[in-house]
Design a protein around this motif. Structure first.
Motif, PDB file in Angstrom:
ATOM      1  N   ARG A  16       0.830  -1.208   0.000  1.00 45.07           N
ATOM      2  CA  ARG A  16       0.000   0.000   0.000  1.00 45.07           C
ATOM      3  C   ARG A  16       0.865   1.259   0.000  1.00 45.07           C
ATOM      4  O   ARG A  16       0.474   2.278  -0.574  1.00 45.07           O
ATOM      5  CB  ARG A  16      -0.935  -0.011   1.215  1.00 45.07           C
ATOM      6  N   CYS A  17       2.023   1.201   0.598  1.00 41.58           N
ATOM      7  CA  CYS A  17       2.944   2.345   0.592  1.00 41.58           C
ATOM      8  C   CYS A  17       3.493   2.612  -0.806  1.00 41.58           C
ATOM      9  O   CYS A  17       3.916   3.724  -1.104  1.00 41.58           O
ATOM     10  CB  CYS A  17       4.107   2.084   1.543  1.00 41.58           C
ATOM     11  N   LEU A  18       3.507   1.589  -1.647  1.00 39.55           N
ATOM     12  CA  LEU A  18       4.086   1.699  -2.984  1.00 39.55           C
ATOM     13  C   LEU A  18       3.053   1.893  -4.086  1.00 39.55           C
ATOM     14  O   LEU A  18       3.404   1.890  -5.270  1.00 39.55           O
ATOM     15  CB  LEU A  18       4.915   0.443  -3.276  1.00 39.55           C
ATOM     16  N   GLU A  19       1.806   2.033  -3.721  1.00 43.21           N
ATOM     17  CA  GLU A  19       0.740   2.210  -4.715  1.00 43.21           C
ATOM     18  C   GLU A  19       1.050   3.372  -5.651  1.00 43.21           C
ATOM     19  O   GLU A  19       1.524   4.416  -5.209  1.00 43.21           O
ATOM     20  CB  GLU A  19      -0.598   2.471  -4.025  1.00 43.21           C
ATOM     21  N   LYS A  20       0.772   3.193  -6.928  1.00 41.18           N
ATOM     22  CA  LYS A  20       0.965   4.277  -7.895  1.00 41.18           C
ATOM     23  C   LYS A  20      -0.024   5.408  -7.658  1.00 41.18           C
ATOM     24  O   LYS A  20       0.316   6.577  -7.758  1.00 41.18           O
ATOM     25  CB  LYS A  20       0.821   3.748  -9.317  1.00 41.18           C
ATOM     26  N   ASP A  21      -1.251   5.045  -7.342  1.00 45.49           N
ATOM     27  CA  ASP A  21      -2.299   6.038  -7.107  1.00 45.49           C
ATOM     28  C   ASP A  21      -2.146   6.608  -5.697  1.00 45.49           C
ATOM     29  O   ASP A  21      -2.302   5.892  -4.706  1.00 45.49           O
ATOM     30  CB  ASP A  21      -3.670   5.385  -7.255  1.00 45.49           C
ATOM     31  N   PRO A  22      -1.826   7.892  -5.558  1.00 49.21           N
ATOM     32  CA  PRO A  22      -1.632   8.500  -4.239  1.00 49.21           C
ATOM     33  C   PRO A  22      -2.841   8.341  -3.306  1.00 49.21           C
ATOM     34  O   PRO A  22      -2.670   8.265  -2.093  1.00 49.21           O
ATOM     35  CB  PRO A  22      -1.390   9.978  -4.547  1.00 49.21           C
TER      36      PRO A  22
ATOM     37  N   ARG B 116      -2.546   5.147  -1.221  1.00 55.73           N
ATOM     38  CA  ARG B 116      -1.479   5.066  -0.221  1.00 55.73           C
ATOM     39  C   ARG B 116      -1.989   5.570   1.120  1.00 55.73           C
ATOM     40  O   ARG B 116      -3.017   6.225   1.202  1.00 55.73           O
ATOM     41  CB  ARG B 116      -0.298   5.942  -0.641  1.00 55.73           C
TER      42      ARG B 116
END
Length: 66
Positions: A3-9, A12
């Motif tokens: 979840r920390c690395l999700e592309k969609d802010p 995150r």
């Protein structure tokens, strides 16, 4: 961690407190410390070590700590 690395802010964690709460809710919370993490990395996590083990032993190393 994913979840920390999700592309969609928006997907995150929005702040450090939210991340802290999620980490505290993990099953392994409180069971790990820096020394255990370093030992795990040396045995299970280091890609270079895994490659060297494969060269030396001729088979994939088994992570006994996982």
């Amino acid at each position: 961690m994913l979840r920390c690395l999700e592309k969609d802010p928006e997907l995150r964690f929005q702040d450090a407190r939210s991340l802290q709460q999620a980490l505290e809710g993990c099953q392994a919370y409180g069971q790990w410390n820096r020394q255990l993490a370093e030992e795990w990395w040396l045995v299970c996590g280091c890609p270079r070590k895994k490659m060297l083990d494969l060269e030396v032993f001729g088979e994939d190393p088994v992570c006994a700590m996982a």
